[in-house]
Design a protein around this motif. Structure first.
Motif, mmCIF file in Angstrom:
data_model
loop_
_atom_site.group_PDB
_atom_site.id
_atom_site.type_symbol
_atom_site.label_atom_id
_atom_site.label_comp_id
_atom_site.label_asym_id
_atom_site.label_seq_id
_atom_site.Cartn_x
_atom_site.Cartn_y
_atom_site.Cartn_z
ATOM 1 N N PRO A 1 32.535 43.694 32.672
ATOM 2 C CA PRO A 1 32.710 42.569 33.598
ATOM 3 C C PRO A 1 33.439 41.351 33.056
ATOM 4 O O PRO A 1 33.720 40.428 33.823
ATOM 5 C CB PRO A 1 31.258 42.186 33.900
ATOM 6 C CG PRO A 1 30.546 42.414 32.600
ATOM 7 C CD PRO A 1 31.210 43.650 32.014
ATOM 8 N N LEU A 2 33.763 41.263 31.761
ATOM 9 C CA LEU A 2 34.255 39.995 31.219
ATOM 10 C C LEU A 2 35.501 39.510 31.941
ATOM 11 O O LEU A 2 35.620 38.328 32.281
ATOM 12 C CB LEU A 2 34.536 40.134 29.718
ATOM 13 C CG LEU A 2 34.988 38.839 29.011
ATOM 14 C CD1 LEU A 2 33.929 37.755 29.133
ATOM 15 C CD2 LEU A 2 35.315 39.110 27.538
ATOM 16 N N VAL A 3 36.450 40.410 32.184
ATOM 17 C CA VAL A 3 37.676 39.984 32.847
ATOM 18 C C VAL A 3 37.390 39.533 34.276
ATOM 19 O O VAL A 3 37.991 38.561 34.771
ATOM 20 C CB VAL A 3 38.734 41.106 32.814
ATOM 21 C CG1 VAL A 3 38.312 42.309 33.652
ATOM 22 C CG2 VAL A 3 40.090 40.581 33.250
ATOM 23 N N TYR A 4 36.445 40.190 34.971
ATOM 24 C CA TYR A 4 36.087 39.775 36.321
ATOM 25 C C TYR A 4 35.430 38.398 36.299
ATOM 26 O O TYR A 4 35.715 37.549 37.149
ATOM 27 C CB TYR A 4 35.133 40.793 36.962
ATOM 28 C CG TYR A 4 35.636 42.211 36.981
ATOM 29 C CD1 TYR A 4 36.893 42.521 37.490
ATOM 30 C CD2 TYR A 4 34.861 43.252 36.490
ATOM 31 C CE1 TYR A 4 37.353 43.823 37.521
ATOM 32 C CE2 TYR A 4 35.314 44.566 36.511
ATOM 33 C CZ TYR A 4 36.556 44.843 37.027
ATOM 34 O OH TYR A 4 37.015 46.142 37.042
ATOM 35 N N TRP A 5 34.543 38.185 35.338
ATOM 36 C CA TRP A 5 33.876 36.890 35.235
ATOM 37 C C TRP A 5 34.879 35.764 35.019
ATOM 38 O O TRP A 5 34.792 34.712 35.652
ATOM 39 C CB TRP A 5 32.871 36.906 34.083
ATOM 40 C CG TRP A 5 31.684 37.781 34.325
ATOM 41 C CD1 TRP A 5 31.267 38.310 35.510
ATOM 42 C CD2 TRP A 5 30.751 38.243 33.353
ATOM 43 N NE1 TRP A 5 30.138 39.075 35.341
ATOM 44 C CE2 TRP A 5 29.798 39.052 34.017
ATOM 45 C CE3 TRP A 5 30.626 38.070 31.973
ATOM 46 C CZ2 TRP A 5 28.736 39.649 33.359
ATOM 47 C CZ3 TRP A 5 29.565 38.677 31.313
ATOM 48 C CH2 TRP A 5 28.632 39.453 31.994
ATOM 49 N N LEU A 6 35.821 35.979 34.123
ATOM 50 C CA LEU A 6 36.798 34.934 33.824
ATOM 51 C C LEU A 6 37.707 34.664 35.024
ATOM 52 O O LEU A 6 38.039 33.512 35.317
ATOM 53 C CB LEU A 6 37.626 35.327 32.606
ATOM 54 C CG LEU A 6 36.853 35.436 31.282
ATOM 55 C CD1 LEU A 6 37.768 35.926 30.163
ATOM 56 C CD2 LEU A 6 36.236 34.103 30.900
ATOM 57 N N MET A 7 38.125 35.727 35.715
ATOM 58 C CA MET A 7 38.919 35.524 36.925
ATOM 59 C C MET A 7 38.119 34.784 37.990
ATOM 60 O O MET A 7 38.639 33.870 38.650
ATOM 61 C CB MET A 7 39.386 36.873 37.476
ATOM 62 C CG MET A 7 40.445 37.573 36.658
ATOM 63 S SD MET A 7 40.889 39.169 37.401
ATOM 64 C CE MET A 7 42.090 39.785 36.222
ATOM 65 N N ALA A 8 36.868 35.161 38.158
ATOM 66 C CA ALA A 8 36.029 34.515 39.172
ATOM 67 C C ALA A 8 35.821 33.040 38.858
ATOM 68 O O ALA A 8 35.825 32.184 39.764
ATOM 69 C CB ALA A 8 34.685 35.237 39.270
#
Length: 631
Positions: free
Chosen positions: A88-95
Motif C-alpha cells: 500500500p505505500l504508493v497508494y498511501w502517498l498518492m492518497a
C-alpha cells in the motif's frame, strides 16, 4: 599542442581551486543547487502536464483515489475489485497527495519523483565521501576540493539515464522501490565505511581484530527503516535483494561475522517488523487466502518461477536493457567494472573500508542483474534498481581518469595508467558507435515503430512533428563531440561531458516534446470522451468499454467501467441487464471505430454522442440488443 591543452585546463581549474579555498561554504551551496537543478530537469519539469498513461499508471492512481473515497486504507480496490498487485505505500502517498494537491497527475507522480530526487541526493553525499580508491584518497588529502566535482558528475549520472528518467515520471511503485532500496543500500555502506579508520582500530575492529565493535551507526537504523519501506512499496524483494547483496559483499571480504553483529540484526529486525508487519496482518485478516494466494503466490513466487502475462524473454534480455536503459553511459560500464579488479580478493580484503564503494556498487549491480536474469518473468523495469550502482561505478571511473593529472602534480604515480588509458579509448570508441546508433534510431523511428490501434496514424504524426530529425541532430552533434575528444589524449577524461550535454539537450528538445505529442494523440481522446461520458451519463446507465481496456477512463470518469473483449460478450451482458435492471433503458458504449457494434445493430439503433481520435462514445437502448433485433 599538449602544453596548449594543459594551459587551457589550468586557466579553468586553478581559479576554481582558489575560489573554493577562499569560500569553502560555497561548495555545499553550489552542490545543493546542482542536485536541485538536475532533479528539476529529470523528475519535476512538466511532471503533471500530461495525462495518465495507459495501461498501468491509472490502476495505481484510481486505487489510491478509491482509498480516499471509501476510507479503507488497508485493502486497495480498482473499479470495484480488490487490487493485490502491490503493497500500500504508493497508494498511501498518492492518497495523501490527493488530500493536499487534489486529484490530479501531480499527486499521482510526486511519490516517484521525490523518491528519485532523494536517491540522487544521497548518492551525491555518498560519492562525496567515498568516491576514491587508495591512490585517489592520497590525492584528495592533498587537493581537498577535487572530489566535489566527482560527486556532481555522479548525481547527474544517477538521474540522467533513460530508465530512471521514465520511471521517476510515472505514477507506479517501481521508482518508489528503487528510491527506498537504493537509499537503504547507500545507508548501509555509509554506516559500514563511515567510521574513521583510526577509530575502528581503537575500538578493536581492525582488519585482523578479534573484538566486535560495539558502535551502532545511525545509518544502520536508516537502512532498516528504508528496507521496510521498500517492502511496503513492492513486497519481499525490498529486503531479499539488499540482504543478498550485503551478505555476498561481506562474505567476499571475509567480514560477515564482524559486520553483521555491529548491525544489531535483532534490534534492526524489530524496527523492520514494526513498520512492515501491521499492514500485512490487517490485510490478511480482512482478505485471508485471497490475498496470500494473489500477492505472495501469483505476483511474487509465480513471477519468479514461471512466465506471467506473456512477459517472457531470452537469457540475454537484460544485457540489452542495460545497454539501452543506461545509455549513453553504458559504453563505459565494462571498463568501469574491469578497473575494480574484483578477481583480486586479497587486494580488497586489505583495502580500507572507505575505499570499497566501487566494489560494493559492483555487488549491488551484479546482485540485481543476476536475480532478475534467473527469474522467468522478465520486464525492463525489473533492473531499474541497478541503475544507481551502474552510475556509481562509471562515476568512479571518471574520478580516477581525472585524478591522474592531479596525481602527477602532487607527485603520485599510478602504474595502471597506460592500461586504463587504452581501455578508455576503446570504451570511448564504443560510446561513439552507441551514440551514432541512437541518432540513427531516433531519426528513423517513424519507420521502425510498430502499429498502435489507439493511434493508427502515429508514424505520420511523428514524422510531421520534426522530433525525430531534432533527436538525430542532437545525438549526431554529441557523436561529433565524442570523436573530437577521443582524438585528443589530454581531453579524453572529459568524454563524459559530451554525453551529459547531449542527454540534457535530448531531454529538453526531444523527450519532453515527445511526451506531449504522444499524450495528445494517444491519451487525450480518452480523457475527452471520459469528460463527455460524465456529462451525458444518465442515472443508472452503465458505461461499457468494448474491444480494449484503458483504465484511465475509470480514473477520469471516477465511475465504474465494465470491460469486454468483443461485442459478442457485450450483447450477452446487455441482454441480462435488460432482464435484471429495466429501470435504466440504455447503456453507454466506448469503442474504437471498427468495434462500435455496426455488425450487430441496425442503422439508427444507436446514437453517437462523442468522437475523438480513434474512439466513439455511443448510446443505445437495451432493447436494441434483444435477439429479435440483432442482425
Amino acid at each position: 599542442m599538449k602544453a596548449r591543452y594543459m594551459k587551457l585546463g589550468d586557466r579553468i581549474t586553478i581559479p576554481m581551486k582558489k575560489f573554493w579555498q577562499q569560500h569553502p561554504r560555497h561548495r555545499w551551496i553550489l552542490s545543493i543547487l546542482w542536485v536541485l537543478l538536475i532533479g528539476f530537469l529529470a523528475f519535476f519539469w512538466n511532471l503533471g502536464s500530461i495525462g495518465l498513461i495507459d495501461e498501468t499508471e491509472p490502476l495505481f492512481a484510481e486505487a489510491a483515489r478509491q482509498m480516499t473515497v471509501t476510507g479503507d486504507w488497508i485493502v486497495p480496490f480498482f473499479n470495484g475489485k480488490t487490487r493485490f498487485d502491490k503493497p500500500p505505500l504508493v497508494y498511501w502517498l498518492m492518497a495523501i497527495g490527493y488530500k493536499i494537491l487534489g486529484v490530479n497527475e501531480w499527486s499521482v507522480r510526486l511519490p516517484s519523483a521525490i523518491a528519485a530526487l532523494g536517491l540522487t541526493a544521497l548518492g551525491f553525499y555518498t560519492l562525496r565521501r567515498f568516491a576514491f580508491l587508495r591512490q585517489i584518497r592520497l590525492i584528495e588529502q592533498k587537493i581537498p576540493n577535487y572530489l566535489w566535482f566527482s560527486a556532481w558528475i555522479g548525481a547527474a549520472l544517477i538521474a540522467l539515464n533513460p530508465l530512471t528518467l521514465v520511471w521517476a515520471r510515472t505514477g507506479v511503485s517501481d521508482m518508489l522501490l528503487v528510491g527506498c532500496m537504493g537509499s537503504a543500500l547507500l545507508c548501509f555502506f555509509i554506516g559500514y565505511a563511515g567510521i574513521r579508520e583510526e577509530e575502528r582500530e581503537t575500538r578493536g575492529w581492525g582488519d585482523a581484530g578479534k573484538q566486535i565493535d560495539s558502535y551502532f551507526s545511525p545509518w544502520y537504523v536508516a537502512f532498516y527503516v528504508l528496507s521496510a519501506l521498500a517492502v511496503l512499496a513492492k513486497g519481499p524483494v525490498g529486503i531479499v535483494l539488499p540482504g543478498l547483496i550485503i551478505a555476498a559483499f561481506l562474505v567476499y571480504l571475509g567480514k560477515f561475522r564482524l559486520v553483521v553483529p555491529q548491525m544489531r540484526p535483532l534490534l534492526g529486525g524489530l524496527i523492520f517488523a514494526a513498520i512492515t508487519i501491521p499492514w500485512y496482518i490487517l490485510v490478511i485478516w480482512k482478505q485471508g487466502d485471497a490475498y496470500i494466494n494473489s500477492f505472495f503466490g501469483y505476483h511474487n513466487l509465480q513471477r519468479f518461477t514461471s512466465v506471467v502475462n506473456d512477459h517472457a524473454a531470452p537469457w540475454y534480455f537484460y544485457f540489452l536493457i542495460v545497454l539501452v536503459g543506461f545509455a549513453p553511459w553504458s559504453g563505459y560500464l565494462p571498463l568501469a567494472i574491469a578497473r575494480l579488479r574484483f578477481w583480486d580478493r586479497k587486494y580488497w580484503q586489505a583495502a580500507p573500508a572507505s575505499t570499497q564503494l566501487g566494489l560494493f556498487a559492483l555487488f549491488w549491480f551484479a546482485g540485481v542483474f543476476g536475480f532478475f536474469t534467473i527469474a522467468v518473468t522478465k520486464l525492463p523495469s525489473y533492473v531499474l534498481p541497478l541503475m544507481p550502482a551502474a552510475a556509481i561505478m562509471v562515476t568512479l571511473l571518471w574520478t580516477e581518469q581525472m585524478s591522474f593529472g592531479a596525481g602527477e602534480k602532487v607527485g603520485i604515480r599510478n602504474a595502471t595508467y597506460p592500461m586504463l588509458q587504452l581501455g578508455l579509448w576503446w570504451s570511448g570508441l564504443f560510446n561513439l558507435v552507441l551514440v551514432l546508433a541512437i541518432a540513427s534510431f531516433i531519426f528513423l523511428s517513424p519507420n521502425l515503430i510498430g502499429y498502435d490501434p489507439a493511434v493508427p496514424d502515429l508514424k505520420q504524426v511523428l514524422q510531421q512533428s520534426g522530433i525525430p530529425l531534432r533527436g538525430g541532430i542532437i545525438w549526431g552533434i554529441t557523436a561529433t563531440a565524442v570523436a573530437f575528444l577521443l582524438r585528443k589524449k589530454q581531453l579524453q577524461p572529459w568524454l563524459w561531458s559530451a554525453n551529459l550535454l547531449g542527454f540534457i539537450a535530448f531531454l529538453i528538445f526531444v523527450l519532453t516534446p515527445g511526451y506531449f505529442l504522444v499524450d495528445k494523440v494517444r491519451q487525450q481522446p480518452l480523457r475527452e470522451l471520459a469528460a463527455i461520458a460524465v456529462q451525458q451519463q444518465k442515472p443508472g446507465e452503465e458505461l461499457i468499454m468494448v474491444g480494449f481496456e484503458k483504465p484511465s477512463v475509470v480514473f477520469y470518469t471516477q465511475k465504474p467501467v465494465t470491460f469486454f473483449p468483443n461485442f459478442e460478450f457485450t450483447i450477452f451482458h446487455i441482454q441480462q441487464l435488460a432482464a435484471t435492471n429495466p429501470a435504466s433503458p440504455s447503456v453507454l458504449i466506448l469503442a474504437q471505430y471498427n468495434k462500435t457494434g455496426e455488425a450487430f445493430l441496425q442503422p439508427g439503433q444507436y446514437k453517437i454522442i462523442g468522437e475523438s481520435g480513434s474512439y466513439k462514445l455511443i448510446r443505445s437502448s437495451k432493447k436494441q440488443f434483444l435477439p429479435s433485433l440483432i442482425k
